[in-house]
Design a protein around this motif. Structure first.
Motif, PDB file in Angstrom:
ATOM      1  N   TRP A 160      18.456  -0.843   5.592  1.00 26.09           N
ATOM      2  CA  TRP A 160      17.281  -0.320   6.025  1.00 26.09           C
ATOM      3  C   TRP A 160      16.541   0.318   4.698  1.00 26.09           C
ATOM      4  N   SER A 161      15.213   0.081   4.927  1.00 22.81           N
ATOM      5  CA  SER A 161      14.317   0.536   3.815  1.00 22.81           C
ATOM      6  C   SER A 161      13.119   1.065   4.433  1.00 22.81           C
ATOM      7  N   GLN A 162      12.172   1.562   3.580  1.00 24.38           N
ATOM      8  CA  GLN A 162      10.808   2.231   3.932  1.00 24.38           C
ATOM      9  C   GLN A 162       9.702   1.333   3.124  1.00 24.38           C
ATOM     10  N   PRO A 163       9.194   0.466   3.753  1.00 23.41           N
ATOM     11  CA  PRO A 163       7.914  -0.082   3.075  1.00 23.41           C
ATOM     12  C   PRO A 163       6.875   0.676   2.866  1.00 23.41           C
ATOM     13  N   ASP A 164       6.791   1.979   3.732  1.00 24.14           N
ATOM     14  CA  ASP A 164       5.840   2.794   3.556  1.00 24.14           C
ATOM     15  C   ASP A 164       6.386   4.033   4.106  1.00 24.14           C
ATOM     16  N   PRO A 165       5.804   5.244   3.655  1.00 22.04           N
ATOM     17  CA  PRO A 165       6.573   6.624   4.141  1.00 22.04           C
ATOM     18  C   PRO A 165       6.562   6.885   5.748  1.00 22.04           C
ATOM     19  N   SER A 166       5.866   6.014   6.371  1.00 23.21           N
ATOM     20  CA  SER A 166       5.647   6.351   7.779  1.00 23.21           C
ATOM     21  C   SER A 166       6.525   4.997   8.636  1.00 23.21           C
ATOM     22  N   ALA A 179       6.602  15.396   4.987  1.00 27.17           N
ATOM     23  CA  ALA A 179       5.821  14.279   4.144  1.00 27.17           C
ATOM     24  C   ALA A 179       6.290  14.520   2.796  1.00 27.17           C
ATOM     25  N   LEU A 180       6.669  15.592   2.502  1.00 23.95           N
ATOM     26  CA  LEU A 180       6.929  15.948   1.064  1.00 23.95           C
ATOM     27  C   LEU A 180       8.109  15.361   0.382  1.00 23.95           C
ATOM     28  N   SER A 181       7.960  14.730  -0.819  1.00 23.52           N
ATOM     29  CA  SER A 181       8.936  13.756  -1.893  1.00 23.52           C
ATOM     30  C   SER A 181       9.591  14.586  -2.481  1.00 23.52           C
ATOM     31  N   ASP A 182       8.964  15.791  -2.983  1.00 22.61           N
ATOM     32  CA  ASP A 182       9.795  16.712  -3.992  1.00 22.61           C
ATOM     33  C   ASP A 182      10.891  17.530  -3.004  1.00 22.61           C
ATOM     34  N   PRO A 183      12.022  17.479  -3.634  1.00 23.31           N
ATOM     35  CA  PRO A 183      13.114  18.167  -2.625  1.00 23.31           C
ATOM     36  C   PRO A 183      12.974  19.587  -2.702  1.00 23.31           C
ATOM     37  N   PRO A 184      12.718  20.414  -3.943  1.00 26.31           N
ATOM     38  CA  PRO A 184      12.519  21.843  -3.872  1.00 26.31           C
ATOM     39  C   PRO A 184      11.288  22.242  -2.897  1.00 26.31           C
ATOM     40  N   ALA A 185      10.132  21.369  -3.210  1.00 22.68           N
ATOM     41  CA  ALA A 185       9.061  21.799  -2.466  1.00 22.68           C
ATOM     42  C   ALA A 185       9.376  21.650  -0.763  1.00 22.68           C
ATOM     43  N   SER A 189       9.445  10.382   9.654  1.00 25.48           N
ATOM     44  CA  SER A 189      10.522  10.722  10.366  1.00 25.48           C
ATOM     45  C   SER A 189      11.597  10.439   9.548  1.00 25.48           C
ATOM     46  N   PRO A 190      11.752  11.112   8.343  1.00 21.96           N
ATOM     47  CA  PRO A 190      12.765  11.099   7.164  1.00 21.96           C
ATOM     48  C   PRO A 190      14.340  11.003   7.714  1.00 21.96           C
ATOM     49  N   ASN A 191      14.688  11.234   8.824  1.00 20.92           N
ATOM     50  CA  ASN A 191      16.213  11.040   9.235  1.00 20.92           C
ATOM     51  C   ASN A 191      16.435  10.196  10.369  1.00 20.92           C
ATOM     52  N   PHE A 192      15.375   9.291  10.590  1.00 23.20           N
ATOM     53  CA  PHE A 192      15.529   8.304  11.613  1.00 23.20           C
ATOM     54  C   PHE A 192      16.778   7.627  11.644  1.00 23.20           C
ATOM     55  N   PRO A 193      17.455   6.996  10.385  1.00 26.41           N
ATOM     56  CA  PRO A 193      18.379   6.054  10.379  1.00 26.41           C
ATOM     57  C   PRO A 193      19.616   6.967  10.843  1.00 26.41           C
TER      58      PRO A 193
END
Length: 527
Positions: free
Chosen positions: A98-104, A463-469, A168-172
């Protein structure tokens, strides 16, 4: 006899499954007769019977309509899109990648050699059919997973895109749970009633003639299974034994080989009797107030009343009474200590204070307290009795009402109870929020909108990609959940299962964070 040890970590951190008991842990490299994972005596073909003892009957064999607690009767007959390893990392199963061709959007590549028990084939159209069908299920336990799906697009027979209205970052990860179980396309297209007619592609086939409602399910090895090396037991038998001690006694006496939901207070007794235990901290015992507008219980509409409840829920007392001191009562948040999402600053949030609680109740107009009802099943009876005692210190009467076997969450989702006990995951913050807390989650039977601002904040964080944020956002959400009197953490609790020393595995068994017992793949029992 090894003492029980547990790793405190996360699926997005470094969660580890710990196997203890006579003979040492899995993966130690030795291969004595008492070890779980071994290279010695591995059956060349499925053999014998592997017997499970679990605590409730499933209301349905339709995956979108049954909870993760019913995994022991779902996983033999159904395959999930993904799976998990011993570190809780998502690994291939029906999907090879699985991969993400775009963030959504999540793109899955699929196996091309999977055949369902009814002869139909698995492909990208099957995934599309399953997800679109699951999205239409009303009142199901996985609405939070399916509802954000905007579109499912088949690119070719082995490639499918799943697009979401919100990230939905945890879908897999979700697709490795019961929510990811794939149903035969023929059964879906024919409108088959799956309540007692499972239609999977799993390693075992359900035997209708040997089913005893509320007591037993029997499954036989699938001779055409795509992953034959994972099927070591010829027969998987699942016994339904509601009472905790009866379930443990059945396992100790040899009537069962694997015990689901070994309670914390039973761990030492189980190990002393020679059982292995699989144990970790991946769930948070929690008390949820759903009726925050006072539809059933007017008192709960008062913020000060809900705040008082938080001060009455003495986490240390709960840990000792329910968990025999084996929980992690100091955590004020909902994330496991050591996990990505853990915030030590939440430890002091809502420390027990009966006087403060009584003062708040008086200020809210309830100096003599009030009463309300919660649902009950045998497996949570001690929990409910303990919470009732804690609330009684403030004059609040919590009436415990038994519900039908396997109907606890269904009754909650129908709005029959204003509050209750839940065990959300403590290592997947997205699942914690979207399923248990969010107004869009499955535990909002009163159609509240009081958390709209927090739901918007969650969407920003997802939607954030920065883990601390991203972590900072979820720190806010954990704190706000308690401060608004929505959900209160009681303790990080050991999630445990017990296995007889006669049970072996050809490789590390799957025991995903929301499972109540290891899945039958790779397992067999000496006869």
């Amino acid at each position: 006899m090894n003492r029980t040890t547990r790793a405190l970590a996360a699926v997005l951190g470094a969660a580890m499954l710990v196997i203890t008991g006579c003979g040492g842990g899995a993966g130690s490299g030795a291969s004595t007769a008492t070890e779980l994972v071994t290279t010695q005596g591995v059956p060349a073909a499925p053999t014998g019977t592997l017997r499970y003892a679990t605590w409730q009957e499933t209301p349905s064999f339709d995956p979108p309509r049954t909870t993760t607690q019913n995994g022991p009767v779902i996983f033999p007959v159904y395959d999930t899109l993904t799976s998990m390893d011993e570190n809780f990392d998502v690994v291939p199963w029906l999907a090879t990648g699985w991969s993400q061709p775009d963030p959504s959007t999540w793109r899955f590549t699929l196996r091309d050699d999977v055949v369902f028990h009814d002869g139909s084939r698995f492909d990208a159209e099957t995934v599309k059919l399953n997800l679109e069908r699951a999205k239409t299920v009303t009142g199901g336990p996985y609405t939070n997973i399916y509802a954000p799906i905007a579109e499912v697009t088949v690119l070719d027979p082995v490639t499918v895109d799943v697009a979401f209205s919100v990230p939905s970052p945890n879908f897999p990860y979700s697709m490795a749970t019961v929510a990811g179980a794939m149903v035969s396309p023929k059964a879906v297209q024919d409108g088959t009633d799956l309540t007692r007619n499972p239609a999977g592609s799993g390693g075992w086939i359900w035997e209708a003639g040997e089913h005893r409602e509320g007591a037993q399910h029997v499954f036989r090895a699938n001779p055409d299974y795509w992953n034959r090396d994972a099927v070591k037991a010829e027969t998987v038998e699942v016994k339904i034994i509601q009472e905790d001690n009866a379930r443990l006694n059945a396992t100790q006496s040899g009537q069962a080989d694997v015990m689901a939901t070994l309670q914390p207070g039973q761990i030492e007794a189980a190990e002393s009797a020679g059982l292995r235990t699989l144990s970790d901290f991946t769930i948070t015992a929690s008390f949820l107030i759903m009726d925050r507008e006072g539809s059933l219980v007017p008192a709960f509409a008062e913020p000060k009343v809900r705040e008082a409840v938080g001060y009455l829920l003495d986490r240390e007392a709960y840990n000792m009474a329910v968990l025999a001191g084996k929980g992690e009562s100091a955590s004020g948040g909902f994330a496991a200590p050591g996990s990505t999402w853990y915030d030590p600053e939440l430890e002091s949030l809502r420390q027990a204070d009966v006087d403060k609680a009584r003062q708040l109740l008086a200020e809210a107009g309830y100096p003599q307290g009030f009463s309300f009802q919660v649902g009950n099943q045998p497996v949570i009876k001690t929990v409910n009795e303990t919470v009732a005692q804690l609330l009684a210190d403030g004059g609040i009467t919590m009436e415990i009402v038994d519900v039908g076997q396997g109907q606890y969450t269904a009754e909650v989702r129908k709005g029959h109870f204003p509050a209750g006990y839940f065990v959300p995951t403590s290592i997947d913050i997205d699942q914690w929020w979207t399923r248990t807390v969010s107004n869009a989650g499955i535990y909002n039977p009163f159609d509240l909108t009081d958390l709209a601002d927090l739901d918007a904040r969650y969407a920003e964080g997802a939607a954030l990609s920065d883990p601390p944020a991203r972590k900072a956002v979820f720190d806010e959400l954990q704190r706000a959940t308690v401060e608004r009197g929505v959900l209160f953490p009681l303790s990080q609790i050991p999630r445990s299962a017990g296995l007889r020393s006669t049970v072996h595995a050809s490789q590390q068994p799957v025991f995903a964070p929301e499972d109540i017992a290891p899945r039958p793949f790779h397992l067999w029992a000496e006869q």
